[in-house]
Design an enzyme around this catalytic site. Structure first.
Site, short mmCIF file in Angstrom:
data_model
loop_
_atom_site.label_atom_id
_atom_site.label_comp_id
_atom_site.label_asym_id
_atom_site.label_seq_id
_atom_site.Cartn_x
_atom_site.Cartn_y
_atom_site.Cartn_z
N SER A 104 43.66 28.68 40.73
CA SER A 104 44.91 29.31 40.33
C SER A 104 45.97 28.28 39.94
O SER A 104 45.80 27.51 39.02
CB SER A 104 45.39 30.24 41.45
OG SER A 104 46.45 31.05 41.03
N ASP A 243 45.01 30.11 36.17
CA ASP A 243 44.01 31.17 35.94
C ASP A 243 44.63 32.43 35.37
O ASP A 243 43.97 33.46 35.24
CB ASP A 243 43.23 31.49 37.22
CG ASP A 243 44.05 32.24 38.26
OD1 ASP A 243 45.29 32.10 38.25
OD2 ASP A 243 43.45 32.93 39.10
#
Length: 447
Positions: A104, A243
Site C-alpha cells: 500500500s 496500491d
C-alpha cells in the site's frame, strides 16, 4: 510473536519478514483451507493474482503462483493493477480466490499479501486464522493433471476502466486534472479512466521502476501534486497511494482535501441521488470532529468504528450502509466496490464538481477541519490507559474545557508500547496545549 495476519493481510520487509518461502506456504495453506471449507466443491479452483510495481513483487508473485498451482489451483496472472481492481476482477472473472501483493502506502522495501474471497471481500478473521494455523503442516500435493495451470490474463485494464466509467453519473468534460499515481499500481488505470471520463489529464508519478513507489509522491506526499496543480492551472489534483486504495485531493488554490472532506462531499451527493442508505456514513474514531459536526448539521448519521478499513467495512455490511472511510483517504463506496478504491473515489469527487458546476474549493467548504494534534507517548504501560483514575480525571477536565468545540481521544497502540493522545480544538494553540498536558499525564500515570 502474535498474529501473522494484520488488519490488511500479511505485511513486512520483503525478503526479511515476508520471504518467498512464506509467500508460497501462505498460498498453499490458503488453497487447502478454502478447499476444506468447500469453496472449490464441484469445480476446478481458479485464483487471480495481481501486484503493485515494487521490485519484490516480482519474486513474491512467482512464489504465490507456484504455491497455488502446486496445490491444484489454476492461476490467472493479472500483472500490475490496483488492489481494488484485483478485488473487482476476483468476482467479475468468477475466480474462487484473489491475491494481491502490495504494501500500500509503505516504502518500496516493504511488501504484503492479502487474500480476497470469490465476492471480492477480504477473507474473514477466522479463515485467516485457519490459514496461519495450517502453515507447515504435512499435506499430500496433487500430481499429473491435478496440478494447477498458469495463464496470463488479458484486457484487465480495459475491463476495470470500463467498470469505473460505468459508475459515473456525469461526464468530466471541461475539467483539467492532475493525477499523481505514486509510481504505483494506478499508473496506467487512473490516467486512462480520467481521460475516458472526459477530463483533460496531466500525469505525475507514472514511471514506476520498482523502487520509487510512494517516494516523495502520492497521497502521503502532496507537495509535488500541489506544485503541479498550480503550475498547470488545473481545476483539481488527485493523489493515489502505491496500491491505489486511497485518494486525497488538492484544490485549484493548492489546499489539501482529506478523506473526511471527501466523505462529506460524497455523502451529500449520495443522499441527493437517493443512494445513501439510512442517511448514514461510517467513519473511524480518528475522523475530524468537523466532519461529525458537518454531518450532524446535514442530518446525516455517523457510525463510528475502530481505526482500519476492515472495521469500517464490517460496520457497513452489518448495517447495510453504502458509504464509509477514513481520514487517510480510504473511502469505500459499496454500490461500486468491495474495498477502498482511490481511482473510483477520485472520479466521483470530480463528478460532484462537474455536476454542481462549482470548484473543489467550494465543495470542500461542506466541513471545517478543526485543528488536530496527535502525540505518541512511548515507553508506557498502555494496558492501564483505560483504567487509570489519574488519566480519567485529566481527560474529563480537558473535555470540560473543550466543550462542544473539541474532542479528546486516548488510544493505546495495537502494536507498540505506546499511547496515542489526540486532541481537537477550536484553535491550534488550544489543541497543542491540551494535548501536551494530557501527554504529560500519560507519562506520569502510566510510566
Amino acid at each position: 510473536m502474535g498474529r501473522l495476519f494484520g488488519t490488511d493481510g500479511v505485511r513486512g520487509l520483503a525478503n526479511r519478514d515476508l520471504t518467498a518461502p512464506l509467500a508460497m506456504d501462505l498460498s498453499v495453506a490458503a488453497a487447502r483451507v478454502l478447499g476444506e471449507a468447500g469453496a472449490f466443491t464441484g469445480h476446478r479452483p481458479v485464483a487471480v493474482v495481481g501486484r503493485d510495481p515494487r521490485a519484490s513483487g516480482e519474486f513474491l508473485e512467482a512464489a504465490v503462483v507456484a504455491g497455488l498451482a502446486s496445490a491444484g489451483v489454476d492461476v490467472l496472472r493479472l500483472g500490475v493493477l490496483p488492489t481494488p481492481a484485483v478485488a473487482h476482477l476476483t468476482h467479475a472473472l468468477t475466480a474462487d480466490l484473489g491475491v494481491m501483493l502490495s504494501a500500500s502506502h509503505n516504502p518500496a522495501p516493504d511488501n504484503g499479501i492479502k487474500f480476497f474471497d470469490r465476492s471480492g471481500h477480504k477473507l474473514p478473521d477466522e479463515i485467516e486464522d485457519r490459514i496461519e494455523g495450517s502453515l507447515g503442516l504435512a499435506w499430500e500435493p496433487p500430481t499429473g493433471a491435478g496440478v494447477g495451470r498458469v495463464r496470463e490474463a488479458h484486457g484487465t485494464v480495459e475491463h476495470y476502466v470500463a467498470h469505473l466509467i460505468s459508475t459515473l453519473p456525469v461526464s468530466l468534460a471541461g475539467l483539467r486534472v492532475v493525477v499523481d499515481c505514486a509510481h504505483g499500481a494506478s499508473w496506467e488505470v487512473a490516467p486512462e479512466a480520467l481521460r475516458r471520463a472526459g477530463a483533460e489529464v496531466i500525469t505525475i508519478g507514472v514511471a514506476p521502476d520498482g523502487l520509487n513507489i510512494n517516494s516523495g509522491c502520492g497521497s502521503t506526499h502532496l507537495d509535488a501534486l500541489r506544485a503541479a496543480v498550480l503550475e498547470h492551472g488545473a481545476d483539481a489534483g488527485i493523489a493515489n497511494d502505491g496500491d491505489a486504495d486511497r485518494c486525497l485531493a488538492v484544490t485549484a488554490s493548492g489546499e489539501e482535501v482529506d478523506g473526511d472532506q471527501i466523505m462529506a462531499i460524497l455523502a451529500l451527493e449520495q443522499r441527493e441521488a437517493g443512494l445513501l442508505a439510512a442517511d448514514t456514513v461510517v467513519a473511524t474514531v480518528m475522523s475530524n470532529l468537523g466532519f461529525r459536526l458537518a454531518m450532524r448539521e446535514a442530518g446525516i448519521t455517523v457510525v463510528e468504528t475502530a481505526v482500519g478499513d476492515r472495521y469500517v467495512l464490517e460496520a457497513m455490511k452489518e448495517g447495510g450502509y453504502t458509504l464509509g472511510g477514513e481520514q487517510s483517504g480510504h473511502v469505500i463506496m459499496r454500490h461500486h466496490a468491495t474495498t477502498g478504491d482511490g481511482v473510483l473515489t477520485g472520479l466521483h469527487l470530480l463528478a460532484a464538481m462537474a455536476r454542481r458546476g462549482v470548484s473543489l474549493d467550494e465543495l470542500a467548504k461542506v466541513m471545517t477541519r478543526l485543528p488536530q494534534v496527535l502525540i505518541n507517548v512511548r515507553g508506557v504501560d498502555k494496558t492501564r490507559a483505560k483504567t487509570s483514575p489519574e488519566l480519567a480525571g485529566a481527560i474529563a477536565e480537558a473535555e470540560s474545557e473543550l466543550g462542544d468545540t473539541g474532542r479528546v481521544l486516548i488510544r493505546p497502540s495495537g502494536t507498540e508500547p505506546m499511547v496515542r493522545v489526540m486532541v481537537e480544538a477550536a484553535s491550534q494553540e488550544q489543541a497543542q496545549a491540551v494535548a501536551e498536558r494530557l501527554a504529560g499525564v500519560v507519562r506520569t500515570a502510566l510510566g
